[in-house]
Motif scaffolding. Structure first.
Motif, PDB file in Angstrom:
ATOM      1  N   GLU A 132       0.953  -1.335   0.070  1.00 21.67           N
ATOM      2  CA  GLU A 132      -0.032   0.065   0.087  1.00 21.67           C
ATOM      3  C   GLU A 132       1.130   1.516  -0.142  1.00 21.67           C
ATOM      4  N   ASP A 133       2.265   1.217   0.424  1.00 19.58           N
ATOM      5  CA  ASP A 133       3.064   2.579   0.305  1.00 19.58           C
ATOM      6  C   ASP A 133       3.456   2.762  -1.044  1.00 19.58           C
ATOM      7  N   PRO A 134       3.274   3.997  -1.545  1.00 21.70           N
ATOM      8  CA  PRO A 134       3.668   4.326  -2.870  1.00 21.70           C
ATOM      9  C   PRO A 134       5.147   4.263  -2.972  1.00 21.70           C
ATOM     10  N   ILE A 135       5.584   4.042  -4.088  1.00 24.03           N
ATOM     11  CA  ILE A 135       7.095   4.397  -4.554  1.00 24.03           C
ATOM     12  C   ILE A 135       7.278   5.742  -5.016  1.00 24.03           C
ATOM     13  N   ARG A 136       8.321   6.227  -4.492  1.00 27.07           N
ATOM     14  CA  ARG A 136       8.680   7.697  -4.706  1.00 27.07           C
ATOM     15  C   ARG A 136       9.993   7.931  -5.102  1.00 27.07           C
ATOM     16  N   ALA A 137      10.197   8.928  -5.854  1.00 27.01           N
ATOM     17  CA  ALA A 137      11.575   9.297  -6.433  1.00 27.01           C
ATOM     18  C   ALA A 137      12.666   9.557  -5.339  1.00 27.01           C
ATOM     19  N   GLY A 138      13.720   9.079  -5.052  1.00 26.63           N
ATOM     20  CA  GLY A 138      14.603   9.343  -4.227  1.00 26.63           C
ATOM     21  C   GLY A 138      14.777   8.096  -3.138  1.00 26.63           C
ATOM     22  N   GLU A 139      13.782   7.102  -3.391  1.00 22.86           N
ATOM     23  CA  GLU A 139      13.753   5.874  -2.459  1.00 22.86           C
ATOM     24  C   GLU A 139      14.713   5.015  -2.996  1.00 22.86           C
ATOM     25  N   ILE A 140      15.252   4.406  -2.160  1.00 25.32           N
ATOM     26  CA  ILE A 140      16.169   3.005  -2.300  1.00 25.32           C
ATOM     27  C   ILE A 140      15.258   1.822  -2.385  1.00 25.32           C
ATOM     28  N   VAL A 141      15.351   1.147  -3.413  1.00 24.05           N
ATOM     29  CA  VAL A 141      14.768  -0.245  -3.391  1.00 24.05           C
ATOM     30  C   VAL A 141      15.651  -1.187  -3.953  1.00 24.05           C
ATOM     31  N   VAL A 142      15.118  -2.355  -3.537  1.00 20.48           N
ATOM     32  CA  VAL A 142      15.975  -3.761  -4.047  1.00 20.48           C
ATOM     33  C   VAL A 142      15.058  -4.424  -5.004  1.00 20.48           C
ATOM     34  N   PHE A 143      15.402  -4.701  -6.249  1.00 22.05           N
ATOM     35  CA  PHE A 143      14.484  -5.301  -7.238  1.00 22.05           C
ATOM     36  C   PHE A 143      15.116  -6.423  -7.842  1.00 22.05           C
ATOM     37  N   LYS A 144      14.390  -7.136  -8.230  1.00 25.71           N
ATOM     38  CA  LYS A 144      14.908  -8.501  -9.233  1.00 25.71           C
ATOM     39  C   LYS A 144      14.532  -8.114 -10.442  1.00 25.71           C
ATOM     40  N   VAL A 145      15.475  -8.486 -11.470  1.00 30.82           N
ATOM     41  CA  VAL A 145      15.225  -8.439 -12.895  1.00 30.82           C
ATOM     42  C   VAL A 145      15.145  -9.891 -13.538  1.00 30.82           C
ATOM     43  N   GLU A 146      14.070 -10.122 -14.279  1.00 28.26           N
ATOM     44  CA  GLU A 146      14.112 -11.461 -15.075  1.00 28.26           C
ATOM     45  C   GLU A 146      15.302 -11.842 -15.722  1.00 28.26           C
ATOM     46  N   GLY A 147      15.791 -13.173 -15.242  1.00 27.37           N
ATOM     47  CA  GLY A 147      16.891 -13.510 -16.054  1.00 27.37           C
ATOM     48  C   GLY A 147      18.133 -13.384 -15.030  1.00 27.37           C
ATOM     49  N   ARG A 148      17.945 -12.776 -13.939  1.00 22.21           N
ATOM     50  CA  ARG A 148      19.100 -12.407 -13.025  1.00 22.21           C
ATOM     51  C   ARG A 148      18.601 -12.992 -11.579  1.00 22.21           C
ATOM     52  N   ILE A 161      20.361 -12.350  -8.706  1.00 22.65           N
ATOM     53  CA  ILE A 161      20.957 -11.542  -7.553  1.00 22.65           C
ATOM     54  C   ILE A 161      20.179 -10.279  -7.504  1.00 22.65           C
ATOM     55  N   PRO A 162      19.316 -10.001  -6.634  1.00 23.67           N
ATOM     56  CA  PRO A 162      18.719  -8.430  -6.466  1.00 23.67           C
ATOM     57  C   PRO A 162      19.607  -7.265  -6.608  1.00 23.67           C
ATOM     58  N   ILE A 163      19.074  -6.271  -7.122  1.00 22.00           N
ATOM     59  CA  ILE A 163      20.229  -5.181  -7.193  1.00 22.00           C
ATOM     60  C   ILE A 163      19.564  -4.016  -6.282  1.00 22.00           C
ATOM     61  N   VAL A 164      20.269  -3.209  -5.640  1.00 23.10           N
ATOM     62  CA  VAL A 164      20.130  -2.121  -4.802  1.00 23.10           C
ATOM     63  C   VAL A 164      20.334  -0.909  -5.401  1.00 23.10           C
ATOM     64  N   HIS A 165      19.234  -0.190  -5.542  1.00 25.42           N
ATOM     65  CA  HIS A 165      19.525   1.147  -6.421  1.00 25.42           C
ATOM     66  C   HIS A 165      18.337   2.154  -6.172  1.00 25.42           C
ATOM     67  N   ARG A 166      18.672   3.531  -6.307  1.00 25.84           N
ATOM     68  CA  ARG A 166      17.673   4.612  -6.145  1.00 25.84           C
ATOM     69  C   ARG A 166      16.608   4.949  -7.179  1.00 25.84           C
ATOM     70  N   VAL A 167      15.439   5.008  -6.795  1.00 25.46           N
ATOM     71  CA  VAL A 167      14.362   5.277  -7.865  1.00 25.46           C
ATOM     72  C   VAL A 167      14.840   6.736  -8.221  1.00 25.46           C
ATOM     73  N   ILE A 168      15.036   7.208  -9.605  1.00 26.97           N
ATOM     74  CA  ILE A 168      15.265   8.577 -10.057  1.00 26.97           C
ATOM     75  C   ILE A 168      14.049   9.117 -10.806  1.00 26.97           C
ATOM     76  N   LYS A 169      13.156   8.106 -11.360  1.00 28.80           N
ATOM     77  CA  LYS A 169      11.919   8.667 -12.216  1.00 28.80           C
ATOM     78  C   LYS A 169      10.793   7.885 -11.915  1.00 28.80           C
ATOM     79  N   ILE A 170       9.390   8.712 -11.853  1.00 29.96           N
ATOM     80  CA  ILE A 170       8.273   7.840 -11.669  1.00 29.96           C
ATOM     81  C   ILE A 170       7.566   8.373 -12.758  1.00 29.96           C
ATOM     82  N   HIS A 171       6.972   7.155 -13.444  1.00 32.05           N
ATOM     83  CA  HIS A 171       6.008   7.409 -14.508  1.00 32.05           C
ATOM     84  C   HIS A 171       4.661   6.856 -13.950  1.00 32.05           C
ATOM     85  N   GLU A 172       3.569   7.670 -13.779  1.00 30.90           N
ATOM     86  CA  GLU A 172       2.330   7.095 -13.213  1.00 30.90           C
ATOM     87  C   GLU A 172       1.288   7.399 -14.352  1.00 30.90           C
TER      88      GLU A 172
END
Length: 165
Positions: A71-87, A89-100
């Protein structure tokens, strides 16, 4: 240090006690891990930063604590850990742009603080944005360098074997 010799010298009651004690430790750790998954809403509530891509915010070996409440919205500047299909190991990076979109769907773009370009080159082929389903968790706290033990064990497998025996 002869582990198997020590086991052979134990009587059946001592051996049973050691096996039971080990089983209790393993099951307790599993219960704690599963409890953290339920409490944090994240499939992986604790991760280790494996690269220097997020320096100076996080360094290699930092231990991150994650939550992932839907329920928490993702915001620019937030640090997320995400998984990409085919990889794996999860990646730790910062959200730089939001497209709603008008229907409420949110897509976002990430980048490592220490990287020159955004992460589109890391996403699966043809993917330009991440979605909420790709997020494993969001960084809520960290312990510096505590995860170096994990990195050392992965980088030097012989060290792992020596510590076990």
């Amino acid at each position: 240090m002869d582990v198997f010799g020590d086991l052979r010298r134990m009587n059946k009651r001592q051996l049973y006690y050691q096996v039971l004690n080990f089983a209790m430790i393993v099951s307790s750790a599993l219960m704690i891990w599963k409890g953290l998954i339920v409490i944090t809403g994240s499939e992986s509530p604790i991760v280790v930063v494996l690269s220097g891509s997020m320096e100076p915010a996080f360094h290699r070996g930092d231990l991150l604590f994650l939550t992932n409440f839907q329920e928490d919205p993702i915001r620019a500047g937030e640090i997320v850990v995400f998984k990409v299909e085919g990889r794996d190991i999860p990646i730790v990076h910062r959200v730089i742009k939001i497209h709603e979109k008008e229907n409420g769907n949110i897509k976002f773009l990430t980048k490592g603080d220490n990287n020159e370009v955004d992460d589109r080159g890391l996403y699966k082929e043809g993917q330009n944005w991440l979605e909420k389903k790709d997020v494993v968790g969001r960084a809520r706290g960290f312990l510096p360098y505590v995860g170096m033990v994990t990195i050392i064990m992965n980088d030097y497998p012989k060290f792992k074997v020596r510590t076990l025996f």
